[in-house]
Design a protein around this motif. Structure first.
Motif, mmCIF file in Angstrom:
data_model
loop_
_atom_site.group_PDB
_atom_site.id
_atom_site.type_symbol
_atom_site.label_atom_id
_atom_site.label_comp_id
_atom_site.label_asym_id
_atom_site.label_seq_id
_atom_site.Cartn_x
_atom_site.Cartn_y
_atom_site.Cartn_z
ATOM 1 N N LEU A 137 -11.501 -5.476 -3.166
ATOM 2 C CA LEU A 137 -11.002 -4.231 -3.749
ATOM 3 C C LEU A 137 -11.451 -3.050 -2.908
ATOM 4 O O LEU A 137 -12.607 -2.980 -2.483
ATOM 5 N N ALA A 138 -10.542 -2.113 -2.687
ATOM 6 C CA ALA A 138 -10.845 -0.930 -1.884
ATOM 7 C C ALA A 138 -10.137 0.280 -2.485
ATOM 8 O O ALA A 138 -9.240 0.147 -3.318
ATOM 9 N N ALA A 139 -10.554 1.468 -2.044
ATOM 10 C CA ALA A 139 -9.964 2.680 -2.596
ATOM 11 C C ALA A 139 -10.177 3.843 -1.642
ATOM 12 O O ALA A 139 -11.077 3.827 -0.796
ATOM 13 N N ILE A 140 -9.348 4.854 -1.814
ATOM 14 C CA ILE A 140 -9.525 6.110 -1.115
ATOM 15 C C ILE A 140 -9.691 7.216 -2.147
ATOM 16 O O ILE A 140 -9.157 7.138 -3.245
ATOM 17 N N GLY A 141 -10.447 8.252 -1.766
ATOM 18 C CA GLY A 141 -10.724 9.331 -2.708
ATOM 19 C C GLY A 141 -9.583 10.311 -2.861
ATOM 20 O O GLY A 141 -9.425 10.944 -3.906
ATOM 21 N N THR A 142 -8.781 10.450 -1.826
ATOM 22 C CA THR A 142 -7.589 11.302 -1.848
ATOM 23 C C THR A 142 -6.498 10.601 -1.052
ATOM 24 O O THR A 142 -6.735 9.557 -0.448
ATOM 25 N N ASP A 143 -5.317 11.186 -1.033
ATOM 26 C CA ASP A 143 -4.209 10.587 -0.292
ATOM 27 C C ASP A 143 -3.935 11.322 1.021
ATOM 28 O O ASP A 143 -2.877 11.130 1.620
ATOM 29 N N ASP A 144 -4.863 12.160 1.465
ATOM 30 C CA ASP A 144 -4.587 12.923 2.679
ATOM 31 C C ASP A 144 -4.754 12.043 3.926
ATOM 32 O O ASP A 144 -5.312 10.939 3.862
ATOM 33 N N PRO A 145 -4.267 12.482 5.078
ATOM 34 C CA PRO A 145 -4.300 11.654 6.290
ATOM 35 C C PRO A 145 -5.698 11.198 6.686
ATOM 36 O O PRO A 145 -5.854 10.085 7.206
ATOM 37 N N GLN A 146 -6.717 12.023 6.450
ATOM 38 C CA GLN A 146 -8.068 11.619 6.828
ATOM 39 C C GLN A 146 -8.534 10.427 5.997
ATOM 40 O O GLN A 146 -9.180 9.511 6.510
ATOM 41 N N ALA A 147 -8.203 10.407 4.710
ATOM 42 C CA ALA A 147 -8.574 9.272 3.864
ATOM 43 C C ALA A 147 -7.901 8.000 4.348
ATOM 44 O O ALA A 147 -8.517 6.929 4.401
ATOM 45 N N LEU A 148 -6.631 8.102 4.705
ATOM 46 C CA LEU A 148 -5.921 6.933 5.202
ATOM 47 C C LEU A 148 -6.507 6.454 6.527
ATOM 48 O O LEU A 148 -6.596 5.249 6.782
ATOM 49 N N ALA A 149 -6.937 7.382 7.356
ATOM 50 C CA ALA A 149 -7.573 7.004 8.617
ATOM 51 C C ALA A 149 -8.914 6.330 8.366
ATOM 52 O O ALA A 149 -9.258 5.341 9.029
ATOM 53 N N ASP A 150 -9.676 6.839 7.403
ATOM 54 C CA ASP A 150 -10.962 6.214 7.053
ATOM 55 C C ASP A 150 -10.742 4.795 6.551
ATOM 56 O O ASP A 150 -11.502 3.880 6.871
ATOM 57 N N LEU A 151 -9.694 4.600 5.763
ATOM 58 C CA LEU A 151 -9.394 3.276 5.237
ATOM 59 C C LEU A 151 -8.992 2.322 6.357
ATOM 60 O O LEU A 151 -9.434 1.169 6.403
ATOM 61 N N ALA A 152 -8.160 2.789 7.263
ATOM 62 C CA ALA A 152 -7.719 1.945 8.369
ATOM 63 C C ALA A 152 -8.902 1.473 9.201
ATOM 64 O O ALA A 152 -8.937 0.338 9.679
ATOM 65 N N ALA A 153 -9.911 2.337 9.348
ATOM 66 C CA ALA A 153 -11.095 1.971 10.113
ATOM 67 C C ALA A 153 -11.985 1.003 9.347
ATOM 68 O O ALA A 153 -12.725 0.217 9.946
ATOM 69 N N LEU A 154 -11.907 1.033 8.018
ATOM 70 C CA LEU A 154 -12.776 0.209 7.172
ATOM 71 C C LEU A 154 -12.303 -1.232 7.087
ATOM 72 O O LEU A 154 -13.119 -2.160 7.038
ATOM 73 N N ALA A 155 -11.005 -1.444 7.077
ATOM 74 C CA ALA A 155 -10.460 -2.794 6.956
ATOM 75 C C ALA A 155 -10.551 -3.536 8.279
ATOM 76 O O ALA A 155 -10.419 -2.945 9.352
ATOM 77 N N GLN A 156 -10.740 -4.845 8.198
ATOM 78 C CA GLN A 156 -10.785 -5.687 9.386
ATOM 79 C C GLN A 156 -9.372 -6.136 9.761
ATOM 80 O O GLN A 156 -8.508 -6.274 8.897
ATOM 81 N N PRO A 157 -9.091 -6.371 11.053
ATOM 82 C CA PRO A 157 -7.765 -6.841 11.451
ATOM 83 C C PRO A 157 -7.382 -8.124 10.711
ATOM 84 O O PRO A 157 -8.176 -9.061 10.623
ATOM 85 N N GLY A 158 -6.186 -8.155 10.164
ATOM 86 C CA GLY A 158 -5.707 -9.308 9.431
ATOM 87 C C GLY A 158 -6.211 -9.409 8.004
ATOM 88 O O GLY A 158 -5.844 -10.349 7.288
ATOM 89 N N GLU A 159 -7.024 -8.468 7.570
ATOM 90 C CA GLU A 159 -7.619 -8.532 6.233
ATOM 91 C C GLU A 159 -6.677 -7.935 5.190
ATOM 92 O O GLU A 159 -5.966 -6.963 5.451
ATOM 93 N N THR A 160 -6.695 -8.515 3.991
ATOM 94 C CA THR A 160 -5.926 -8.001 2.861
ATOM 95 C C THR A 160 -6.868 -7.374 1.846
ATOM 96 O O THR A 160 -7.859 -7.982 1.456
ATOM 97 N N LEU A 161 -6.573 -6.162 1.439
ATOM 98 C CA LEU A 161 -7.357 -5.456 0.432
ATOM 99 C C LEU A 161 -6.450 -5.082 -0.738
ATOM 100 O O LEU A 161 -5.257 -4.835 -0.555
ATOM 101 N N ILE A 162 -7.038 -5.037 -1.923
ATOM 102 C CA ILE A 162 -6.287 -4.742 -3.141
ATOM 103 C C ILE A 162 -6.670 -3.355 -3.650
ATOM 104 O O ILE A 162 -7.852 -2.993 -3.682
ATOM 105 N N PHE A 163 -5.654 -2.600 -4.054
ATOM 106 C CA PHE A 163 -5.838 -1.227 -4.523
ATOM 107 C C PHE A 163 -5.318 -1.100 -5.947
ATOM 108 O O PHE A 163 -4.342 -1.745 -6.325
ATOM 109 N N LEU A 164 -5.969 -0.233 -6.725
ATOM 110 C CA LEU A 164 -5.598 -0.019 -8.130
ATOM 111 C C LEU A 164 -5.867 1.431 -8.473
ATOM 112 O O LEU A 164 -7.020 1.886 -8.396
#
Length: 226
Positions: free
Chosen positions: A37-64
């Motif tokens: 399970l993963a999440a971002i605090g906002t939907d702005d581009p910086q949050a999405l960039a932080d998330l992209a850096a957090l996930a591993q290549p080929g990894e699946t994360l679930i959001f709610l």
């Protein structure tokens, strides 16, 4: 109602379960091996960039979350579905149920086997690090269980409710849900839970034991490209 529950994964990992997570900036996730399970605090581009850096290549994360889920650029949406978030408003007091017993580390393999069979949601051998679990055994077989998952200040999620297919129709889901809700309430928190919007049977059960709809939710599994 408390906005902490609009992004429950984020608020759990930013508060009571911060020790179970990792991340930086505006993205957080449970540590690998606990829950995907993963999440971002906002939907702005910086949050999405932080998330992209957090996930591993080929990894699946679930959001709610209550807001529509915005995938980072390049991420593949494997599944997406509407869900509901329900919160306890009038859970009845029930007498102690002798069939319901606490589950511990020695039960982890049986718990994982039951969750793998019934698919109540993400579950792992380390799920007990999230909170307490209880179950029902018939003989030596674990036939039903339920427990705690996400925690925010003042709130605890009731989760992992499942019954072995050979033992359904005995009221175990209802009895365990009432038991866990009572345990959460006695500890000073308010129980809440999630269900897929199409799961009318589960929603009806939760309504019958005192939960009401708090918010529609979105759930999605996103895969980072290799």
């Amino acid at each position: 109602m408390n906005a902490l529950l609009d992004r429950p994964i984020w608020s759990a990992l930013a508060t009571r379960q911060a020790h179970l997570g990792e991340g930086a900036g505006l993205a957080r996730r449970y540590r690998a091996g606990i829950l995907p399970l993963a999440a971002i605090g906002t939907d702005d581009p910086q949050a999405l960039a932080d998330l992209a850096a957090l996930a591993q290549p080929g990894e699946t994360l679930i959001f709610l979350m209550a807001d529509p889920i915005v995938p980072p650029p390049g991420f593949e949406v494997l599944t997406a579905a509407p869900a509901v978030q329900m919160i306890a408003t009038n859970v009845p007091v029930v007498a102690p149920d002798e069939a319901i017993v606490p589950l511990g580390e020695s039960d982890a393999a049986d718990m994982l086997a039951l969750a793998t069979l019934t698919k109540p949601g993400p579950f792992s051998l380390k799920s007990q690090t999230l909170g307490r679990f209880w179950g029902v055994r018939e003989g030596k077989t674990l036939v039903a269980m339920a427990g705690e998952r996400m925690k925010q200040p003042g709130f605890v999620e009731l989760s992992g409710v499942c019954t072995h297919p050979d033992h359904r129709g005995k009221g175990y889901a209802r009895r365990l849900s009432l038991h866990v809700a009572a345990q959460i309430t006695e500890a000073g928190d308010r129980p809440y839970l999630h269900a897929y919007a199409v799961n009318s049977a589960a929603i009806g059960l939760y309504e019958a034991i005192g939960f009401t709809l708090r918010s529609p939710m979105h759930v999605a599994a996103l895969r980072k490209p290799d």
